[in-house]
Design an enzyme around this catalytic site. Sequence first.
Site, PDB file in Angstrom:
ATOM      1  N   CYS A   2       4.210  -3.626  -0.956  1.00 41.38           N
ATOM      2  CA  CYS A   2       5.350  -3.658  -1.871  1.00 41.38           C
ATOM      3  C   CYS A   2       5.288  -2.413  -2.736  1.00 41.38           C
ATOM      4  O   CYS A   2       4.242  -1.786  -2.847  1.00 41.38           O
ATOM      5  CB  CYS A   2       5.284  -4.883  -2.791  1.00 41.38           C
ATOM      6  SG  CYS A   2       5.524  -6.429  -1.907  1.00 41.38           S
ATOM      7  N   GLY A  28       8.254  -1.259   1.499  1.00 40.80           N
ATOM      8  CA  GLY A  28       8.822  -2.574   1.777  1.00 40.80           C
ATOM      9  C   GLY A  28      10.298  -2.466   2.084  1.00 40.80           C
ATOM     10  O   GLY A  28      11.049  -1.904   1.283  1.00 40.80           O
ATOM     11  N   ASN A 102       2.646  -5.729  -6.840  1.00 38.62           N
ATOM     12  CA  ASN A 102       2.161  -5.170  -5.576  1.00 38.62           C
ATOM     13  C   ASN A 102       0.709  -5.585  -5.429  1.00 38.62           C
ATOM     14  O   ASN A 102      -0.093  -5.349  -6.330  1.00 38.62           O
ATOM     15  CB  ASN A 102       2.289  -3.647  -5.606  1.00 38.62           C
ATOM     16  CG  ASN A 102       1.695  -2.966  -4.371  1.00 38.62           C
ATOM     17  OD1 ASN A 102       1.242  -1.841  -4.434  1.00 38.62           O
ATOM     18  ND2 ASN A 102       1.693  -3.631  -3.240  1.00 38.62           N
ATOM     19  N   GLY A 103       0.392  -6.199  -4.287  1.00 34.43           N
ATOM     20  CA  GLY A 103      -0.966  -6.694  -4.056  1.00 34.43           C
ATOM     21  C   GLY A 103      -0.910  -8.152  -3.668  1.00 34.43           C
ATOM     22  O   GLY A 103       0.172  -8.735  -3.529  1.00 34.43           O
ATOM     23  N   TYR A 243      -2.396   5.066   6.161  1.00 30.45           N
ATOM     24  CA  TYR A 243      -1.048   4.805   6.691  1.00 30.45           C
ATOM     25  C   TYR A 243       0.016   4.561   5.619  1.00 30.45           C
ATOM     26  O   TYR A 243       1.142   5.002   5.746  1.00 30.45           O
ATOM     27  CB  TYR A 243      -1.120   3.569   7.609  1.00 30.45           C
ATOM     28  CG  TYR A 243       0.226   2.955   7.928  1.00 30.45           C
ATOM     29  CD1 TYR A 243       1.107   3.604   8.793  1.00 30.45           C
ATOM     30  CD2 TYR A 243       0.619   1.761   7.335  1.00 30.45           C
ATOM     31  CE1 TYR A 243       2.352   3.061   9.065  1.00 30.45           C
ATOM     32  CE2 TYR A 243       1.869   1.213   7.607  1.00 30.45           C
ATOM     33  CZ  TYR A 243       2.725   1.863   8.470  1.00 30.45           C
ATOM     34  OH  TYR A 243       3.953   1.339   8.727  1.00 30.45           O
ATOM     35  N   CYS A 383      -6.274  -8.124   6.262  1.00 30.40           N
ATOM     36  CA  CYS A 383      -6.328  -7.756   4.837  1.00 30.40           C
ATOM     37  C   CYS A 383      -5.826  -8.922   4.002  1.00 30.40           C
ATOM     38  O   CYS A 383      -4.835  -9.553   4.358  1.00 30.40           O
ATOM     39  CB  CYS A 383      -5.451  -6.530   4.593  1.00 30.40           C
ATOM     40  SG  CYS A 383      -5.322  -6.116   2.839  1.00 30.40           S
TER      41      CYS A 383
HETATM   42  S1  SF4 Z   1      -8.833  -4.752   3.680  1.00 30.38           S
HETATM   43 FE1  SF4 Z   1      -8.100  -2.754   4.426  1.00 30.38          FE
HETATM   44  S2  SF4 Z   1      -5.905  -2.769   4.039  1.00 30.38           S
HETATM   45 FE2  SF4 Z   1      -6.809  -4.412   2.802  1.00 30.38          FE
HETATM   46  S3  SF4 Z   1      -7.249  -3.518   0.801  1.00 30.38           S
HETATM   47 FE3  SF4 Z   1      -9.102  -3.300   2.006  1.00 30.38          FE
HETATM   48  S4  SF4 Z   1      -8.907  -1.283   2.994  1.00 30.38           S
HETATM   49 FE4  SF4 Z   1      -6.891  -1.862   2.243  1.00 30.38          FE
END
Ligand code: SF4
Length: 461
Positions: A2, A28, A102-103, A243, A383
Amino acid sequence: MCGIVGIYNHPEASRLAYLGLYALQHRGQEAAGITSSDGGKLYSHRQMGLVADIFSEENLNRLIGSSAIGHVRYSTTGASNIKNIQPLKFTYAHGGIAVSHNGNLTNAQFLRKKFEQEGSIFQSTTDTEVIIHLMAKNFDKDLHTRIVYALGQVEGAYSLVFLTETKMIAARDPYGWRPLVLGDLNGSPVVASETCALDLIEAKFVREVEPGEVLIFSEKGTESFKPFDKPKKKAYCIFEHVYFSRPDSEVFGRNVYETRKGFGQALAKENPIEADMVVAVPDSGVPAALGYSEESGIPFQMGLIRNHYIGRTFIEPTDNIRHFGVKIKLNAVKGLVEGKRIILVDDSVVRGTTCRKIVSMLKDAGVKEVHFRVSSPPTSWPCFFGIDTPERKQLIAAQKSLEEIRQFIGCDTLAYLSEENLFYFQKNYDEWFCDACFSGKFPISLKDHPDISNSKSFKIK
Ligand code: SF4
């Protein structure tokens, strides 16, 4: 996934928030919204779709006032529907409040269940709403106290911007998972997920909002608080550099383009191969492919062309016409790649299905050899901190060996960037970055995901 933005005390607040969201659209594409305040009341417009399609002259004119916050959404927690579009707006004992997040919180389901058992009614299915419920449960007169009370009980990743009738508040979790920057537009404070949003509205970059910092913008000016204990290590998301962020942004104090190019250079050193050209999967693979080309001396060519005009409204042709697959987005430059050995560079491989289609398209175009190079390590874990990755069983690197992945993708050779080189630019990287989707080393325990927390590969750094 986001993007958030906020501007305080500017006569064009909602229009600037709109432009900020435009710059953050890559974070997003599912929905967007803006809430403004005229000092006495909050005004909101939220809708599914892209920023350019949602906001018109007419609805921006209705977002009156000198402060505004905005949000672009790609759903991670909470279904894709109108109720979950942010900023979420509420009225509670202390007046109106709106929030953009965001998060992802890692104990939101736990808290929500508890509150629902106590009789609370939720209006969305997002994790963000528990923060407002926590604030509403605290009756202290002081907004800062209520926010600290609420944030003190949530776990996981948050970069937040709140708006009340008279104040704007920005906050970032103590681990710093998601970026959040502070800018200045002729004396008006601006916060945004990435610096590219500040650039668009010509706001000056001031600094990052620090992990664990709460900033309150009010008539009194800008006040900074650091109410939380500092964790031993930070957890900046390395995927922002791999990315997610725009290459023209400065994220965690470093330019994203430079980092990606560095990943490509490191990839070329680690995994050299003879070929006629280096081709990127556009757009995200371009900086790493340029880095690979520079390091290897093999020319970079635009062997794949991306169609930039695919909106959400694209209607897939029915099967009885034909299956267009990946060609809708990408096409090979046949005259350039035919008969050639190419090094194909992409930023990451998640399920492997798109890469397989691209490789097959290149082979159909007459490419002699495809050497696939990935500018990040194998993505083996989901993630839980705000990036929308699928379950572990859908991640190809969690299910197959390197050779099995190569066979599935259909390339001639396959190599990933090593974990060591992912962090080549950062001394003591494990003190600063989260790399759990590659390593399985989750920086905190995951209350809402005991299956992952209890798995053998779970390690706290
Ligand atoms: S798990 Fe990967 S995508 Fe998720 S916060 Fe950690 S580094 Fe970033």
